[in-house]
Design a protein around this motif. Structure first.
Motif, PDB file in Angstrom:
ATOM      1  N   GLU A   6      35.679 -24.151  93.350  1.00  0.00           N
ATOM      2  CA  GLU A   6      35.654 -25.952  93.548  1.00  0.00           C
ATOM      3  C   GLU A   6      34.670 -25.910  93.952  1.00  0.00           C
ATOM      4  OE1 GLU A   6      40.076 -24.258  94.474  1.00  0.00           O
ATOM      5  OE2 GLU A   6      37.754 -23.565  94.904  1.00  0.00           O
ATOM      6  N   SER A   7      34.270 -27.315  94.234  1.00  0.00           N
ATOM      7  CA  SER A   7      33.076 -27.882  95.014  1.00  0.00           C
ATOM      8  C   SER A   7      33.047 -28.706  94.781  1.00  0.00           C
ATOM      9  CB  SER A   7      31.784 -27.544  94.363  1.00  0.00           C
ATOM     10  OG  SER A   7      31.865 -27.770  93.045  1.00  0.00           O
ATOM     11  N   GLY A   9      33.838 -30.471  98.303  1.00  0.00           N
ATOM     12  CA  GLY A   9      33.909 -30.918 100.103  1.00  0.00           C
ATOM     13  C   GLY A   9      33.264 -30.715 100.449  1.00  0.00           C
ATOM     14  N   LEU A  20      35.558 -33.807  93.778  1.00  0.00           N
ATOM     15  CA  LEU A  20      35.909 -32.328  93.790  1.00  0.00           C
ATOM     16  C   LEU A  20      35.800 -32.833  92.422  1.00  0.00           C
ATOM     17  CD1 LEU A  20      38.851 -31.949  96.175  1.00  0.00           C
ATOM     18  CD2 LEU A  20      36.675 -32.350  96.602  1.00  0.00           C
ATOM     19  N   CYS A  22      35.995 -29.101  89.939  1.00  0.00           N
ATOM     20  CA  CYS A  22      36.904 -27.018  89.824  1.00  0.00           C
ATOM     21  C   CYS A  22      36.497 -26.844  88.505  1.00  0.00           C
ATOM     22  CB  CYS A  22      38.068 -27.005  90.153  1.00  0.00           C
ATOM     23  SG  CYS A  22      38.735 -25.240  89.252  1.00  0.00           S
ATOM     24  N   TRP A  36      46.017 -30.171  91.574  1.00  0.00           N
ATOM     25  CA  TRP A  36      44.850 -29.880  92.625  1.00  0.00           C
ATOM     26  C   TRP A  36      45.895 -30.070  94.127  1.00  0.00           C
ATOM     27  CZ3 TRP A  36      40.049 -28.638  93.959  1.00  0.00           C
ATOM     28  CH2 TRP A  36      39.045 -29.413  92.946  1.00  0.00           C
ATOM     29  N   ARG A  38      46.591 -29.522  98.450  1.00  0.00           N
ATOM     30  CA  ARG A  38      45.831 -29.057  99.340  1.00  0.00           C
ATOM     31  C   ARG A  38      46.661 -28.762 100.616  1.00  0.00           C
ATOM     32  NH1 ARG A  38      45.798 -35.611 101.033  1.00  0.00           N
ATOM     33  NH2 ARG A  38      48.057 -36.671 101.361  1.00  0.00           N
ATOM     34  N   VAL A  92      42.083 -28.631 102.953  1.00  0.00           N
ATOM     35  CA  VAL A  92      41.658 -28.132 102.337  1.00  0.00           C
ATOM     36  C   VAL A  92      42.455 -28.008 101.078  1.00  0.00           C
ATOM     37  CG1 VAL A  92      40.982 -25.581 101.141  1.00  0.00           C
ATOM     38  CG2 VAL A  92      40.890 -25.992 104.112  1.00  0.00           C
ATOM     39  N   TYR A  94      42.585 -27.184  97.050  1.00  0.00           N
ATOM     40  CA  TYR A  94      42.686 -25.814  95.903  1.00  0.00           C
ATOM     41  C   TYR A  94      42.862 -26.762  93.989  1.00  0.00           C
ATOM     42  CZ  TYR A  94      43.647 -23.184 100.581  1.00  0.00           C
ATOM     43  OH  TYR A  94      43.642 -23.040 101.991  1.00  0.00           O
ATOM     44  N   THR A 109      38.369 -26.124  98.395  1.00  0.00           N
ATOM     45  CA  THR A 109      37.039 -26.593  99.293  1.00  0.00           C
ATOM     46  C   THR A 109      37.910 -27.384 100.171  1.00  0.00           C
ATOM     47  OG1 THR A 109      35.240 -28.038  99.188  1.00  0.00           O
ATOM     48  CG2 THR A 109      37.328 -28.302  97.358  1.00  0.00           C
TER      49      THR A 109
END
Length: 115
Positions: A6-7, A9, A20, A22, A36, A38, A92, A94, A109
């Motif tokens: 993931e990126s 954030g 976001l 992934c 996704w 969280r 966070v 995921y 993230t």
């Protein structure tokens, strides 16, 4: 080896937006439903959004109308566009891949919504 990375954030002010991403490797991406989830501090992990192999989507109640999930099978990537962010979206996030009897998770993230 399966990896979900993931990126995207970060820290954003209330009312702002983030996207976001992934990226999946080690799986045949188009055969997997992607999602996704969280987890906020002290709370259970919850579904944010899912997209099936056919492109159908569903969302958790608290994000409907604000978040959009999409997938690009050519890039092995699933996205989460988050608009009108609220402090309670802090968590966070995921990435999840499910299919063929398997279930994979990324490391997450962090998204922080604060002024």
């Amino acid at each position: 080896q399966v990896q979900l990375v993931e990126s995207g954030g970060g820290l954003v002010q209330p009312g702002g937006s983030l996207r976001l991403s992934c990226v999946a490797s080690g799986i045949t991406f188009r055969f997997y439903g992607m999602g996704w989830h969280r987890q906020a501090p002290g709370q259970q992990r919850e579904l944010v959004a899912r997209v099936t192999t056919g492109g159908s989507t569903n969302y958790g109640g608290s994000v409907k109308g604000r978040f959009t999930i999409s997938r690009d099978n050519a890039k092995n990537t699933v996205y989460l566009q988050m608009n009108s962010l609220k402090p309670e979206d802090t968590a966070v996030y995921y990435c999840n891949a499910g299919g063929l009897g398997m279930d994979y998770w990324g490391k997450g993230t962090l998204v922080t919504v604060s002024s």
